[in-house]
Design a protein around this motif. Sequence first.
Motif, short mmCIF file in Angstrom:
data_model
loop_
_atom_site.label_atom_id
_atom_site.label_comp_id
_atom_site.label_asym_id
_atom_site.label_seq_id
_atom_site.Cartn_x
_atom_site.Cartn_y
_atom_site.Cartn_z
N ASN A 242 28.51 -10.64 41.79
CA ASN A 242 29.32 -11.54 42.05
C ASN A 242 29.24 -12.61 42.68
OD1 ASN A 242 31.43 -9.65 40.62
ND2 ASN A 242 30.87 -8.11 42.41
N ILE A 243 28.88 -13.93 42.71
CA ILE A 243 29.48 -14.83 43.54
C ILE A 243 30.90 -15.64 44.28
CG2 ILE A 243 29.03 -17.36 43.46
CD1 ILE A 243 27.40 -16.72 41.23
N TYR A 244 30.77 -15.16 45.09
CA TYR A 244 32.07 -15.92 46.43
C TYR A 244 32.52 -17.28 46.84
CZ TYR A 244 33.08 -11.10 45.64
OH TYR A 244 33.12 -9.66 45.70
N TYR A 245 32.78 -17.94 46.13
CA TYR A 245 33.00 -19.35 46.23
C TYR A 245 34.50 -19.80 46.61
CZ TYR A 245 35.25 -20.49 42.09
OH TYR A 245 35.67 -19.73 40.59
N GLY A 246 34.57 -21.18 47.15
CA GLY A 246 35.66 -22.32 46.89
C GLY A 246 35.15 -23.37 47.69
N ASP A 247 36.32 -24.18 47.93
CA ASP A 247 36.28 -25.40 49.34
C ASP A 247 35.39 -27.04 48.21
OD1 ASP A 247 36.98 -27.32 50.81
OD2 ASP A 247 35.09 -26.85 51.75
N ASN A 248 35.70 -26.60 46.74
CA ASN A 248 35.15 -26.68 46.22
C ASN A 248 36.63 -28.00 45.21
OD1 ASN A 248 35.58 -24.58 44.07
ND2 ASN A 248 35.35 -26.25 42.42
N GLN A 249 36.18 -29.92 45.40
CA GLN A 249 37.19 -30.31 44.86
C GLN A 249 37.37 -30.54 42.86
OE1 GLN A 249 38.50 -33.57 47.74
NE2 GLN A 249 36.88 -32.65 49.38
N SER A 250 36.73 -31.17 41.97
CA SER A 250 36.33 -30.78 41.01
C SER A 250 35.34 -29.77 41.17
CB SER A 250 34.99 -31.96 40.95
OG SER A 250 33.72 -31.66 41.50
N THR A 251 35.32 -29.92 39.00
CA THR A 251 34.88 -28.44 38.99
C THR A 251 33.14 -28.64 39.24
OG1 THR A 251 35.08 -29.88 36.53
CG2 THR A 251 36.25 -28.91 36.66
N VAL A 252 32.32 -27.17 38.91
CA VAL A 252 31.42 -27.75 38.61
C VAL A 252 30.80 -25.92 37.52
CG1 VAL A 252 29.72 -26.27 40.22
CG2 VAL A 252 31.23 -27.33 41.20
N THR A 253 29.52 -26.64 37.13
CA THR A 253 29.00 -25.26 36.27
C THR A 253 27.97 -24.38 37.17
OG1 THR A 253 29.62 -26.85 34.23
CG2 THR A 253 27.86 -24.91 33.85
N ALA A 254 28.19 -22.92 36.70
CA ALA A 254 27.04 -22.14 37.38
C ALA A 254 26.77 -21.74 35.93
CB ALA A 254 28.12 -21.31 38.15
N LYS A 291 22.21 -21.81 39.36
CA LYS A 291 21.99 -22.80 39.49
C LYS A 291 23.84 -23.62 38.53
CE LYS A 291 20.54 -25.72 35.62
NZ LYS A 291 19.80 -26.68 34.61
N PHE A 292 23.73 -24.25 40.13
CA PHE A 292 25.20 -24.82 39.75
C PHE A 292 24.82 -26.86 39.75
CE2 PHE A 292 25.33 -21.41 43.21
CZ PHE A 292 25.90 -20.74 42.56
N THR A 293 25.64 -26.84 38.72
CA THR A 293 25.93 -28.82 38.59
C THR A 293 27.10 -29.20 38.17
OG1 THR A 293 23.56 -28.17 36.97
CG2 THR A 293 25.06 -29.91 36.66
N GLY A 294 27.13 -30.07 39.04
CA GLY A 294 28.40 -30.47 39.02
C GLY A 294 28.58 -32.09 39.96
N LYS A 295 29.90 -33.17 40.32
CA LYS A 295 29.76 -33.87 41.16
C LYS A 295 30.50 -33.40 42.28
CE LYS A 295 31.75 -36.73 37.97
NZ LYS A 295 32.57 -38.21 37.65
N ASP A 296 30.23 -32.27 43.21
CA ASP A 296 30.69 -31.54 43.97
C ASP A 296 30.32 -30.17 43.94
OD1 ASP A 296 32.25 -30.91 46.36
OD2 ASP A 296 34.17 -30.20 45.61
N SER A 297 30.03 -29.82 45.51
CA SER A 297 29.35 -28.39 45.63
C SER A 297 30.57 -27.50 46.14
CB SER A 297 28.47 -27.91 46.84
OG SER A 297 27.70 -27.48 46.82
N PRO A 298 30.34 -26.26 45.77
CA PRO A 298 31.05 -25.55 46.56
C PRO A 298 30.57 -24.72 47.55
CG PRO A 298 30.43 -24.40 44.81
CD PRO A 298 29.65 -25.63 44.61
N GLY A 299 31.67 -24.49 47.81
CA GLY A 299 31.15 -22.94 49.51
C GLY A 299 30.78 -21.56 49.24
N ILE A 300 29.08 -22.10 49.37
CA ILE A 300 29.06 -20.48 48.05
C ILE A 300 29.16 -18.92 49.89
CG2 ILE A 300 27.45 -18.71 47.13
CD1 ILE A 300 28.59 -20.96 45.51
#
Length: 501
Positions: A242-254, A291-300
Amino acid sequence: MKPFRILLFILSVFSVLILVSFVFPEDGVKLAGHNYEFFNARKYFNAKWSKIKHVLEEIQIEKDSVIVQDTVVVDSSLVVQTDTVERIVEEPKDTVDDGIEDIQLPNQSWSALRDIFDALETEAKEKVIRVLHYGDSQIEGDRITSDIRTQFHKEFGGTGPGLLPAFDNDHYSISIRQSSSSNWKKYATGKAKPGHRKFGVMTYYSRFDPPGNIDSTILEGWIQYKRTNLTTGTVQNFRVCNIYYGDNQSTVTAELYNNGNLDKIETLMPEKQVKKISWDTKHNAEKLKIKFTGKDSPGIYGVTLDGTSGVAVDNIALRGSAGLEFTKANLNFLARMYRMLNAKLLILQFGVNVVPNPREDYTYYENYFYAQLSGIKRVYPDVSVIVISVSDMSRKENGDYVSYPNIEKIRNAQKNAAFRANCAFWDLYTAMGGKNSMKEWVLTKPSYARKDFTHFNDRGAEKVAGMFNAAFMKAYKLYQKEKFKDLLICSIRRAATEHGK
């Protein structure tokens, strides 16, 4: 034939069969080369009575624990109470010292531990419940926690190393090997200022790009977890990631890579609150890479590697902490994540960072520590909390190592704070021998503590965990016994009430 005669005939036949069953040979009767057996009532009732007798002996229902008054005879074998059933709780006159330092309860009430004990009896059989072990450098490297985890897995089921950070320079665990790309940064309470106080249950979170730093650049960050051979099979055989994430302003691919092969892909939508994605790792994951890819990093906020039921035990080591971080965070956000994790027990083990530079009065620490406990209980009341006291620490005086003079004052402040917040308390200082015990733990052969006369070594950590586990299991079994007695007394009352009608 009249119904009454039919009933009388059936009862007569049944009575004859019962009588035959008592005298019929247990090994049967051989006729014409065949062995004929018959139901053996004597053997059946003896077995039933043996089980009933064992239960009565186990719960120790005696005259001293249940007083029956104003009795009414229902039949020749049943005597019940019609007015009052009084339960007397008193200390045994001849208490045997079992060598276990007991967990102490405020007002001698089970309410402080009821949530975790009830969850172990019910929920843990169907889904994962969590125990979060917070502490200072005394539990770094998964010390103490790993042995608590092993015992809890054995007693209650569960697999996996539990909750892990995405990135932490101070994090090392004997239960899992962890690595990450070099662009991760840790944001913790009181140290970094990300623009909000949503730090999650670990009191910190991680990003591979600073908050608000969004442009057209595509960013990438990865984390990897690999099994070790330093732990038991239950820790290695996790099933769910399980990955707990948030605080990202754009979509991110995991993307999840299982043993080097791309296994899962998930899109993380923009989110201000904490969210969860869940992946089945199919039992055979020697190495997981995310691996996370996007214009913004989520908070993990954390990654869990668990089973599908039983108990998960998490190690959250906060180097240099006195256990005062919780109220620096957004408590509602903290409670939201506790609920998502299904947290049922928090263990707080702090104090060694309060010991240096002794003072006379530790009322200030009691009040600050109480604020942490009461704050957690206020926003998330459905959790049990056990405070583990400060351990002994030594300093050199006149050529000899002796305990710091303020250890017991700090221990007492922690106990007072725990009881004020209706939390349980386990006295590690007393369990390890009390005053000047750290010196003995260091100098004994083989040793149980490091030569800084503060921290346990691996052998000592295992010993501490063993003492705590013994105290926990003793309390749990006593709770079960007391609960069973209460149910029995309620049954007696109910039977008496129904008979009175």
